[in-house]
Each structure stands twice: as structure tokens, then as C-alpha cells.
Design an enzyme around this catalytic site. Structure first.
Site, PDB file in Angstrom:
ATOM      1  N   CYS A  73       0.814  -1.219   0.000  1.00  0.00           N
ATOM      2  CA  CYS A  73       0.000   0.000   0.000  1.00  0.00           C
ATOM      3  C   CYS A  73       0.849   1.272   0.000  1.00  0.00           C
ATOM      4  CB  CYS A  73      -0.869   0.031   1.246  1.00  0.00           C
ATOM      5  SG  CYS A  73      -1.823  -1.465   1.471  1.00  0.00           S
TER       6      CYS A  73
ATOM      7  N   ASN B  83      -1.131   0.839   6.138  1.00  0.00           N
ATOM      8  CA  ASN B  83      -0.305  -0.108   5.390  1.00  0.00           C
ATOM      9  C   ASN B  83       0.260  -1.083   6.422  1.00  0.00           C
ATOM     10  OD1 ASN B  83       1.581  -1.429   3.804  1.00  0.00           O
ATOM     11  ND2 ASN B  83       3.017   0.280   3.797  1.00  0.00           N
ATOM     12  N   GLY B  84       0.204  -2.381   6.123  1.00  0.00           N
ATOM     13  CA  GLY B  84       0.713  -3.385   7.058  1.00  0.00           C
ATOM     14  C   GLY B  84      -0.353  -4.411   7.376  1.00  0.00           C
TER      15      GLY B  84
ATOM     16  N   HIS C 204      26.549 -38.297 -14.904  1.00  0.00           N
ATOM     17  CA  HIS C 204      25.722 -38.949 -15.924  1.00  0.00           C
ATOM     18  C   HIS C 204      25.640 -38.116 -17.208  1.00  0.00           C
ATOM     19  CE1 HIS C 204      24.605 -42.063 -13.134  1.00  0.00           C
ATOM     20  NE2 HIS C 204      24.356 -41.119 -12.235  1.00  0.00           N
TER      21      HIS C 204
ATOM     22  N   TRP D   2      -2.986  -2.417  -1.668  1.00  0.00           N
ATOM     23  CA  TRP D   2      -2.580  -3.717  -2.209  1.00  0.00           C
ATOM     24  C   TRP D   2      -3.177  -4.728  -1.254  1.00  0.00           C
ATOM     25  CZ3 TRP D   2       0.841  -7.926  -1.273  1.00  0.00           C
ATOM     26  CH2 TRP D   2       1.138  -8.667  -2.420  1.00  0.00           C
TER      27      TRP D   2
ATOM     28  N   LYS E 272       6.881 -10.091 -16.463  1.00  0.00           N
ATOM     29  CA  LYS E 272       6.697 -10.405 -15.037  1.00  0.00           C
ATOM     30  C   LYS E 272       5.605 -11.438 -14.848  1.00  0.00           C
ATOM     31  CE  LYS E 272       7.391 -10.095 -10.683  1.00  0.00           C
ATOM     32  NZ  LYS E 272       8.570 -10.870 -10.236  1.00  0.00           N
TER      33      LYS E 272
ATOM     34  N   GLU F 271      18.336 -15.591 -16.577  1.00  0.00           N
ATOM     35  CA  GLU F 271      17.197 -14.689 -16.749  1.00  0.00           C
ATOM     36  C   GLU F 271      17.650 -13.231 -16.848  1.00  0.00           C
ATOM     37  OE1 GLU F 271      14.676 -15.129 -13.336  1.00  0.00           O
ATOM     38  OE2 GLU F 271      12.886 -14.596 -14.432  1.00  0.00           O
TER      39      GLU F 271
ATOM     40  N   GLU G 270      17.194 -22.842  -9.256  1.00  0.00           N
ATOM     41  CA  GLU G 270      16.755 -21.449  -9.159  1.00  0.00           C
ATOM     42  C   GLU G 270      17.927 -20.488  -9.363  1.00  0.00           C
ATOM     43  OE1 GLU G 270      14.147 -19.891  -9.291  1.00  0.00           O
ATOM     44  OE2 GLU G 270      14.485 -17.966  -8.315  1.00  0.00           O
TER      45      GLU G 270
ATOM     46  N   LYS H 193      18.039 -17.706 -12.262  1.00  0.00           N
ATOM     47  CA  LYS H 193      18.228 -16.275 -11.960  1.00  0.00           C
ATOM     48  C   LYS H 193      19.306 -15.682 -12.855  1.00  0.00           C
ATOM     49  CE  LYS H 193      15.643 -15.511 -10.304  1.00  0.00           C
ATOM     50  NZ  LYS H 193      14.320 -15.808  -9.898  1.00  0.00           N
TER      51      LYS H 193
ATOM     52  N   ARG I 194       4.774   0.789  -6.152  1.00  0.00           N
ATOM     53  CA  ARG I 194       4.617  -0.142  -5.033  1.00  0.00           C
ATOM     54  C   ARG I 194       3.549  -1.195  -5.326  1.00  0.00           C
ATOM     55  NH1 ARG I 194       6.589   1.776  -0.154  1.00  0.00           N
ATOM     56  NH2 ARG I 194       4.927   0.839   1.062  1.00  0.00           N
TER      57      ARG I 194
HETATM   58  C1  AGP Z   1      11.034 -15.811 -11.999  1.00  0.00           C
HETATM   59  O1  AGP Z   1      12.236 -15.150 -11.835  1.00  0.00           O
HETATM   60  C2  AGP Z   1      10.443 -15.723 -13.315  1.00  0.00           C
HETATM   61  N1  AGP Z   1      10.181 -14.387 -13.658  1.00  0.00           N
HETATM   62  C3  AGP Z   1       9.380 -16.729 -13.702  1.00  0.00           C
HETATM   63  O2  AGP Z   1       9.996 -17.969 -13.793  1.00  0.00           O
HETATM   64  C4  AGP Z   1       8.131 -16.856 -12.795  1.00  0.00           C
HETATM   65  O3  AGP Z   1       8.491 -17.439 -11.579  1.00  0.00           O
HETATM   66  C5  AGP Z   1       7.058 -17.701 -13.511  1.00  0.00           C
HETATM   67  O4  AGP Z   1       6.666 -17.044 -14.686  1.00  0.00           O
HETATM   68  C6  AGP Z   1       5.859 -17.962 -12.638  1.00  0.00           C
HETATM   69  O5  AGP Z   1       5.195 -16.803 -12.284  1.00  0.00           O
HETATM   70  P1  AGP Z   1       4.104 -16.800 -11.149  1.00  0.00           P
HETATM   71  O6  AGP Z   1       4.821 -17.153  -9.861  1.00  0.00           O
HETATM   72  O7  AGP Z   1       3.571 -15.408 -11.131  1.00  0.00           O
HETATM   73  O8  AGP Z   1       3.079 -17.837 -11.480  1.00  0.00           O
END
Ligand code: AGP
Length: 612
Positions: free
Chosen positions: A2, A100-101, A508, A74, A607, A491, A484, A488, A27
Site C-alpha cells: 500500500c 499499510n501493514g 551422468h 494492495w 513479469k 534470466e 533457481e 536467476k 509499489r
Molecule cells: C522468476 O524469476 C520468473 N520471472 C518466472 O519464472 C516466474 O516465476 C514464472 O513465470 C511464474 O510466475 P508466477 O509465480 O507469477 O506464477
């Protein structure tokens, strides 16, 4: 998260507040509202959606005044509807507040206030504060009533109050949620963050937790919650607007990495009580979990980073709840004709709650009679609405495309779920139970410690920034950390190819590529498979690969196996993927930064992936 704005001054108040709120849009929010005091009393306008809708409402029905408050919400408690949007008013409609909180004890306060005859309109935790002040006003002046009401709150809050009885003063306070005061020429502000007011003033008073502020056009008057005066000089802000939006960090990703201690606190809030050695959920989630069959089967579905959190969940639930778990990529699950029935629970994990494949998976599972539990960050999102129960991660909006705090908060939510079910099914009790509850409560503090290694990680990243191929290796709970970590890096640095593997898989196939100087990030934290991981490190080094080892503090023996060493605080193995994720995120960030990459908006990525 928020956004809050309060204004006292002679400029057109609704325009000033709207403008300041628009500077807090980064935000994230799903509704907005404003309360302005004028000769008619308090006038409130709210709209769901973007600020544009609120601006249109104010154009149709303008509100004049010289003092007011505004909010972008939010959603955390209650869906993003107009009724739940802030400001919230008391029964008399003469005072309004924005917040907010999360007010942890809102349910018990609400019960008390209902018994005292108060009427509630919204489903929010926030509204109780307006009624609480109203109650104290029966016997106290407004400044004391405000402070007494604050003393009743447990949890996090930044609040600002406007009252028809006080045409020249606003009241504000904070605890673990941001709130600042801006002191301009002939005008003063409350705001969640500096960018809201930077165009009007660079003179800012930072507030500490448990301080109360009375704000007039002449400036703020700070006191303790007991009313004892506090003196504080304003600080001059030197940042430009772009830097201020990121809280002084060069990228949202780095800001969000640093927000993780607070984000995890929010995920744990109201659910984990180490003093009582208790893990709990809201009524609906508990009712859902109580319906699980003794032989329930669990399928976790998710995409990308959320899928990696799901793999951690598989390890957790199988080890501690002894429940069979499959983890599936949502894009595969939806097309592979999975076996589903009433004794299947599908756990969907999603930051946005809008990912097309995950949503399709949820719908398919529902059609086949499975039950749906979702772990999600965005209240009222499509997947949350399609689910039988939701565990919200409350990590706050994540703006950088690369997920950081959303990931660690998803793993934290899975840890809570695991502990809850393990206790309920009698798999955990006594000392082991208390040890895990305390371990989980400690996670935010351990993340803070892990963040301290940032300068060393930056130096190691500089050393390997020119490399174009990386492997990431881990075992057990840290296989997903390896997956992960590699995701990262590739990405946010599209110049680099990175792959994560279960360390035991190296021999393997992937090991064939290792050659002189090939960087391999290995998660070798304290665990039941530590010795096996060390053997895998040696296999890499025998082929002249360079191991960047993430190990537990105090592990001196690991030094001779590592080309570069990053240490993280020790924790129970079940929580180690949360802690080990921190250096891995920082490493990816600094490698990408050294390569001049567009970190927050990497090419070809979105995103929220709302298409197949
Ligand atoms: C994460 O760094 C990515 N941007 C991507 O893999 C993301 O986690 C994936 O698209 C899933 O998104 P969601 O968690 O909003 O479902």
C-alpha cells in the site's frame, strides 16, 4: 504494498494527494481512495483499479479542502473491492484512516468492538483502527485517543488519521511499515516513501517504530506512545527521483533482495508463534487442511521460480508429513492427462496468481474433483479466486521480473504448511517440533546475516563475470536452489548460459563439458548429504572446474575444496534453501550488473506470463 499520503497545506488538496499517490504507483495496488476535510465534513471517494478511476471520480464530483489523506491499497485482508479500499471511517463518519501493514490481532479487537456496538463495513483488518480511536475518543482528547489505540495494535502498521474535530492536524504513526514526514514551504506531508513528495520538498523526517506524529502546516510534532516529546531534525534528500523509487538501490531486484527479511516476517505473521510453539492458519485454510484424507495425494503445480519452490515443498512434505507428493510444471500437467480424484490436493504456487498455465492446471484439477490449495502473493488474483483455500505469502509487490522475495516467501509458506500438517498428523512433537518452530522464526534474522556477505559476493561475481557458461549443483533440499540460481543468472544476464543440476547427476552427462576454469556454483551447506556434495566438488575440480562454494559458517574444512567461498548462517536443513537462495540471488545480480545487463526488465521476459 500500500501507498499512503497525507497533506496539510494550501495547494488544491485532491490534486496534490493524487499526484503524490501516482508517484507511489511502483509499489503496486489494486484500489485507491481519498478522504478530504472541508466545511461539509469528511468527504471520501474510493475506486477499484488504477488511480485514473479515482481521478475521474474526483473530476465528476470534485472535493475541495486543505487537509486530507490518500491511499493506494494492495489487498491483504479482503478482496480488492471499493468497500475494502481505504480510507476507512468510524461509525460516525467523522474520522478516517489509511493503513499499510497487517494488524495481527484484528480479529480479537473486532470482536470486542462489535460487542461495544460498533458497525463494520469492510472485511479489512484496517477498519478496526478507526473504531478503536472512536472508542477512546469517548474519554480522551484525539491525540491521546490516537496513541491509546496504537498501543492496542499487534503487527505492522503505518497509519494516518484525519478527523473532522481537528481541521488543522493529521495524526500518523508507524511500526515495521514505512512512513515519513515531508516538510515543505507552507505545506507538510505524510508518505510511505520519499518519491511521493520529492517534487515538493527534499526535507524529510524519518520516523521510528512506536512514535506518534501530529502534523500541522508548521511541521511535525513527534512523541512516544506515552506522549513524551521527541526532537528530530529533518534530513536533506540528495537522491534523484529514479533512485528514490528504488529506495536508493540501483535496481528493484536489489531492493527486493534486501526486502526479504521483512517479506518473510510478513509470511510468518499471524501463523507462527514461537513463544507458544504454535503454527496456525486462518479459519478457511485450517478447515480445508482438516478435510485432507489420511491417504491424500498431493500434486504441486507451478512455473519457473514457483516450480522450484514446489520442488522444495516436495522434499519438505514427504520428509515431515509422509504424504506422497508429485511436482509438475503446470504447462506439462495441463496436457498430460494426470490422474486426479477427490483424494488429490493440487497445490498451485504462483506469485502473480495470473500465470496462464497454472490457472489452466487449477481449472483442470477442479473439473476432475481435486481440491485446490494455492500459495500466492496477489490477493484476489484469478488463481486465488479459483481455489478452495489460499495461503497468501504477503511478500509485497515484486517489480523486478526476476523473482527473489516471492520465491523465499513461497518456500516459507510451504515450511509453515509442512510444520502444520506434520504436527497435526503426529509426525512432529516435543523437542524436534520446538527446534523447527524456533528455526523457522529465526529465518528473517538469518537472511539479514546472509545479506552481510554482499561485498564478498560482489567481488567473486566480478571475478567470474566474463564467463559465459555456469553450472549450479546441489543435493536434496538444495537441488531446487541450484535450479533457481541458474535460472536467476540466465534470466537477468542473457549473455550467459547457466544450468542447475542435482549434483549426483553430474557424472551422468553434464560433467563432460567441464574444463579449465568452468565456474560451478555448489551449495554445500550443512546437511545430511554434505560429504556427498564435497565428493561432487572434487569431481569438478579434478577436471579443473572452478567451484564457487556456498557453505555454512564455521565450516573450515570446506576451504580447501573451494576456489571461492561464500558462507551463510547455519540452519536446519529444511530451511537451508531459503538462506542459500540469498547469495545465489546476489551473485546473479552482480554478474549481470558487471555485464551491463538490463536487470529489472530483461529482454524477452514478462513479469506475469498470462499467455500459453
Ligand atoms: C522468476 O524469476 C520468473 N520471472 C518466472 O519464472 C516466474 O516465476 C514464472 O513465470 C511464474 O510466475 P508466477 O509465480 O507469477 O506464477
Amino acid at each position: 504494498m500500500c501507498g499512503i499520503v497525507g497533506y496539510v497545506g494550501s495547494a488544491p488538496v485532491s490534486e496534490t494527494i493524487l499526484d503524490a499517490l501516482s508517484r507511489l504507483e511502483y509499489r503496486g495496488y489494486d484500489s485507491a481512495g481519498i478522504a478530504i476535510l472541508n466545511s461539509k465534513g469528511l468527504e471520501v471517494r474510493k475506486r477499484t483499479g488504477k488511480l485514473k478511476a479515482l481521478a475521474e471520480a474526483l473530476q465528476q464530483e470534485p472535493v475541495e479542502g486543505h487537509i486530507g489523506i490518500g491511499h493506494t491499497r494492495w489487498a491483504t485482508h479482503g478482496e480488492p473491492t471499493e468497500v475494502n479500499a481505504h480510507p476507512h471511517t468510524d461509525c460516525t463518519g467523522t474520522l478516517a484512516i489509511v493503513h499499510n501493514g497487517i494488524i495481527e490481532n484484528y480479529a480479537e479487537l473486532k470482536e470486542r468492538l462489535l460487542a461495544q456496538g460498533h458497525t463494520f463495513r469492510s472485511q479489512t483488518d484496517t477498519e478496526i483502527f478507526a473504531h478503536l480511536v472512536e472508542e477512546f475518543l469517548k474519554a480522551h482528547p484525539i491525540d491521546a485517543a490516537f496513541r491509546l489505540a496504537l498501543k492496542e495494535l499487534k503487527g505492522s502498521y503505518a497509519v494516518v488519521l484525519v478527523s473532522a474535530r481537528e481541521p488543522h492536524r493529521l495524526f500518523g504513526a508507524r511500526n515495521a511499515s514505512p512512513l515519513i514526514v515531508g516538510v515543505g514551504k507552507g505545506e507538510t506531508f505524510f508518505a510511505s516513501d520519499v518519491p511521493a513528495i520529492l517534487e515538493r520538498t527534499r526535507s524529510v523526517v524519518y520516523l521510528n517504530d512506536h512514535e506518534a506524529v501530529e502534523l500541522t502546516v508548521d511541521g511535525p510534532r513527534l512523541t512516544t506512545l506515552e506522549g513524551k516529546p521527541i526532537r528530530r531534525q529533518p534530513t536533506k534528500i540528495e537522491w534523484n527521483l529514479a533512485a528514490a523509487r528504488k529506495g536508493g538501490f540501483p535496481h528493484f531486484m536489489l531492493k527486493e533482495i534486501h526486502e526479504q527479511p521483512a517479506a518473510i516476517e510478513q509470511t510468518l505473521m499471524n501463523r507462527l508463534d514461537p513463544a507458544k510453539a504454535r503454527v496456525t492458519f486462518d479459519r478457511k485454510t485450517k478447515a480445508f487442511l482438516d478435510t485432507l484424507h489420511a491417504n491424500e495425494r498431493v500434486i504441486i503445480i507451478a512455473c519457473g521460480t514457483a516450480y522450484h519452490a514446489g520442488v522444495v515443498g516436495e522434499y519438505m512434505l514427504e520428509e515431515f508429513v509422509r504424504i506422497p507428493v508429485d511436482v509438475d510444471l503446470a504447462s506439462e500437467f495441463r496436457y498430460r492427462d494426470p490422474m486426479l480424484d477427490r483424494r488429490t490436493t493440487v497445490i498451485a504456487i504462483t506469485q502473480s496468481g495470473e500465470t496462464a498455465d497454472t490457472l489452466a492446471g487449477v481449472r483442470l484439477a477442479k473439473e476432475h474433483g481435486a481440491k485446490i490449495l494455492t500459495i500466492c502473493n496477489v490477493m484476489g488474483s484469478s488463481i486465488a479466486r479459483a481455489s478452495d483455500a489460499v495461503i497468501y505469502t504477503h511478500a509485497g509487490p515484486e517489480i523486478a521480473v526476476a523473482s527473489t522475495k516471492a520465491y523465499t516467501s513461497q518456500v516459507t509458506a510451504l515450511a509453515l504448511l509442512t510444520l502444520y500438517l506434520a504436527k497435526k498428523r503426529g509426525h512432529l512433537s516435543g523437542a524436534p517440533w520446538r527446534r523447527l518452530v524456533e528455526g523457522l522464526a529465526n529465518v528473517p534474522r538469518l537472511i539479514e546475516q546472509a545479506l552481510q556477505a554482499e561485498p564478498e559476493i560482489k567481488a567473486i561475481a566480478a571475478k567470474y563475470a566474463a564467463a559465459r557458461n555456469f553450472y549450479y549443483l546441489g543435493r536434496r533440499y538444495n537441488v531446487p536452489t541450484a535450479l533457481e540460481g541458474a535460472l536467476k543468472l540466465k534470466e537477468i544476464c542473457p549473455l550467459i548460459h547457466a544450468e542447475g543440476y542435482a549434483a549426483g547427476e553430474m557424472k551422468h552427462g553434464p560433467i563432460s563439458l567441464i574444463r579449465d576454469g568452468w565456474p560451478v556454483v555448489v551449495i554445500a551447506t550443512h546437511s545430511s548429504v554434505y560429504d556427498k556434495v564435497v565428493s561432487n566438488i572434487e569431481e569438478v575440480r579434478a577436471r579443473k572446474g572452478h567451484c564457487i562454494v556456498i557453505a555454512s559458517e564455521g565450516d573450515h574444512a570446506i576451504k580447501r575444496h573451494a576456489n571461492s567461498l561464500i558462507t551463510v548462517p547455519k540452519t536446519e536443513e529444511i530451511f537451508s534453501p531459503i538462506i542459500a537462495a540469498i547469495p545465489s540471488q546476489l551473485f546473479a545480480y552482480y554478474v549481470a550488473d558487471a555485464n551491463g545487463c538490463d536487470i529489472d526488465q530483461p529482454p524477452n521476459l514478462a513479469k506475469s506470463v498470462t499467455v500459453e
